[in-house]
Design an enzyme around this catalytic site. Sequence first.
Site, PDB file in Angstrom:
ATOM      1  N   ARG A  68       7.963 -87.840   0.153  1.00 59.72           N
ATOM      2  CA  ARG A  68       7.099 -88.002  -1.018  1.00 59.72           C
ATOM      3  C   ARG A  68       7.150 -86.729  -1.861  1.00 59.72           C
ATOM      4  O   ARG A  68       7.547 -85.666  -1.390  1.00 59.72           O
ATOM      5  CB  ARG A  68       5.659 -88.287  -0.603  1.00 59.72           C
ATOM      6  CG  ARG A  68       5.030 -87.146   0.171  1.00 59.72           C
ATOM      7  CD  ARG A  68       3.518 -87.216   0.219  1.00 59.72           C
ATOM      8  NE  ARG A  68       2.983 -86.231   1.154  1.00 59.72           N
ATOM      9  CZ  ARG A  68       2.825 -84.943   0.901  1.00 59.72           C
ATOM     10  NH1 ARG A  68       3.189 -84.444  -0.265  1.00 59.72           N
ATOM     11  NH2 ARG A  68       2.322 -84.128   1.805  1.00 59.72           N
ATOM     12  N   LYS A  82       3.292 -81.149  -2.074  1.00 58.73           N
ATOM     13  CA  LYS A  82       3.411 -80.068  -1.112  1.00 58.73           C
ATOM     14  C   LYS A  82       2.768 -80.451   0.215  1.00 58.73           C
ATOM     15  O   LYS A  82       2.900 -81.595   0.635  1.00 58.73           O
ATOM     16  CB  LYS A  82       2.802 -78.795  -1.713  1.00 58.73           C
ATOM     17  CG  LYS A  82       3.581 -78.272  -2.932  1.00 58.73           C
ATOM     18  CD  LYS A  82       2.950 -77.043  -3.532  1.00 58.73           C
ATOM     19  CE  LYS A  82       3.775 -76.498  -4.697  1.00 58.73           C
ATOM     20  NZ  LYS A  82       4.947 -75.741  -4.222  1.00 58.73           N
ATOM     21  N   ILE A  83       2.055 -79.530   0.855  1.00 58.79           N
ATOM     22  CA  ILE A  83       1.488 -79.794   2.169  1.00 58.79           C
ATOM     23  C   ILE A  83       0.055 -80.295   2.036  1.00 58.79           C
ATOM     24  O   ILE A  83      -0.738 -79.760   1.263  1.00 58.79           O
ATOM     25  CB  ILE A  83       1.517 -78.522   3.038  1.00 58.79           C
ATOM     26  CG1 ILE A  83       2.962 -78.136   3.356  1.00 58.79           C
ATOM     27  CG2 ILE A  83       0.739 -78.718   4.328  1.00 58.79           C
ATOM     28  CD1 ILE A  83       3.100 -76.857   4.143  1.00 58.79           C
ATOM     29  N   TYR A  98      -3.230 -82.676   4.395  1.00 60.36           N
ATOM     30  CA  TYR A  98      -3.750 -83.119   5.691  1.00 60.36           C
ATOM     31  C   TYR A  98      -4.288 -84.544   5.567  1.00 60.36           C
ATOM     32  O   TYR A  98      -4.899 -84.904   4.562  1.00 60.36           O
ATOM     33  CB  TYR A  98      -4.875 -82.183   6.152  1.00 60.36           C
ATOM     34  CG  TYR A  98      -5.780 -82.787   7.208  1.00 60.36           C
ATOM     35  CD1 TYR A  98      -5.401 -82.797   8.549  1.00 60.36           C
ATOM     36  CD2 TYR A  98      -7.006 -83.350   6.863  1.00 60.36           C
ATOM     37  CE1 TYR A  98      -6.219 -83.375   9.512  1.00 60.36           C
ATOM     38  CE2 TYR A  98      -7.825 -83.921   7.819  1.00 60.36           C
ATOM     39  CZ  TYR A  98      -7.430 -83.932   9.139  1.00 60.36           C
ATOM     40  OH  TYR A  98      -8.228 -84.503  10.093  1.00 60.36           O
ATOM     41  N   ILE A 111      -2.635 -87.068  -4.245  1.00 59.70           N
ATOM     42  CA  ILE A 111      -1.686 -88.100  -4.678  1.00 59.70           C
ATOM     43  C   ILE A 111      -0.266 -87.642  -4.378  1.00 59.70           C
ATOM     44  O   ILE A 111       0.097 -86.501  -4.670  1.00 59.70           O
ATOM     45  CB  ILE A 111      -1.821 -88.378  -6.193  1.00 59.70           C
ATOM     46  CG1 ILE A 111      -3.237 -88.867  -6.537  1.00 59.70           C
ATOM     47  CG2 ILE A 111      -0.788 -89.403  -6.662  1.00 59.70           C
ATOM     48  CD1 ILE A 111      -3.521 -88.912  -8.033  1.00 59.70           C
ATOM     49  N   GLY A 151       1.470 -92.959  -1.818  1.00 56.24           N
ATOM     50  CA  GLY A 151       0.139 -93.322  -2.260  1.00 56.24           C
ATOM     51  C   GLY A 151      -0.806 -92.164  -2.461  1.00 56.24           C
ATOM     52  O   GLY A 151      -0.404 -91.093  -2.910  1.00 56.24           O
ATOM     53  N   PHE A 152      -2.081 -92.379  -2.087  1.00 57.42           N
ATOM     54  CA  PHE A 152      -3.095 -91.356  -2.300  1.00 57.42           C
ATOM     55  C   PHE A 152      -4.162 -91.447  -1.215  1.00 57.42           C
ATOM     56  O   PHE A 152      -4.282 -92.459  -0.518  1.00 57.42           O
ATOM     57  CB  PHE A 152      -3.730 -91.487  -3.691  1.00 57.42           C
ATOM     58  CG  PHE A 152      -4.337 -92.823  -3.991  1.00 57.42           C
ATOM     59  CD1 PHE A 152      -5.656 -93.096  -3.675  1.00 57.42           C
ATOM     60  CD2 PHE A 152      -3.588 -93.824  -4.614  1.00 57.42           C
ATOM     61  CE1 PHE A 152      -6.222 -94.324  -3.961  1.00 57.42           C
ATOM     62  CE2 PHE A 152      -4.143 -95.053  -4.908  1.00 57.42           C
ATOM     63  CZ  PHE A 152      -5.469 -95.311  -4.580  1.00 57.42           C
ATOM     64  N   CYS A 181      -1.797 -78.529  -0.893  1.00 56.48           N
ATOM     65  CA  CYS A 181      -1.046 -78.839  -2.114  1.00 56.48           C
ATOM     66  C   CYS A 181      -0.546 -77.576  -2.812  1.00 56.48           C
ATOM     67  O   CYS A 181      -0.227 -77.608  -4.010  1.00 56.48           O
ATOM     68  CB  CYS A 181      -1.875 -79.694  -3.070  1.00 56.48           C
ATOM     69  SG  CYS A 181      -2.430 -81.234  -2.309  1.00 56.48           S
TER      70      CYS A 181
END
Length: 209
Positions: free
Chosen positions: A69, A72-73, A75, A141, A153-154, A171
């Site tokens: 996707r 960035k990173i 959780y 997102i 997705g989100f 992120c």
Amino acid sequence: MNIEIKRSKNPIKYDEAIRFMESRVLDINEGKSEELIWTLKHNDIYTAGTNSKEIEIIDKSIKVTKTNRGGKITYHGPGQLICYFVIDLKKRKKDIRNFISLIENTIIDTLKMYDINTFADKKNIGIWHKNDSKIEKVAAIGVRVRKWIAYHGFSININNDLKKYESIIPCGIKDKGITRLVNIINQNYDNLEDRLVERFISNLKNLNV
């Protein structure tokens, strides 16, 4: 507009969800399957998007799963509502930025039903809430587009453990915080899933060519 609505009550393994979506992308491209909106939960997992950097992992002992996707990173874990989708943009406007705006508006409009005002930021993808002078992310997102089919997705933080974010730079953003819905307004969010799906479908109809 035929979209399968899939709701999973038990937690779904992240890698299983990704395999399911990637298979659906191929089937939709070949005209074998309907589009998909899928709400679910994950157990604790850190995932790294295609723009992530090693420096964004603060606690080097955590396991981070790489994914294709964007972003960035982040959780995922209990207390989050996750909404995955597989949407064919060939049936609509081939405009990725416009589709991202649709997702942002879906989340913003849904949270307004709970008297929560949020906003999008062109520089920092996601949905944000202003808490006095502090800006905090409440929804993340991440989207990938393949053959003009958008998927991933989100996620919306409802009552998840925010301490989990201390192991990463969420992120890749250092100067803003993370929040959850119960911290903004402590109320019942049991019907959030249904309202979110309804708004998503409504917005997709407006995106149709």
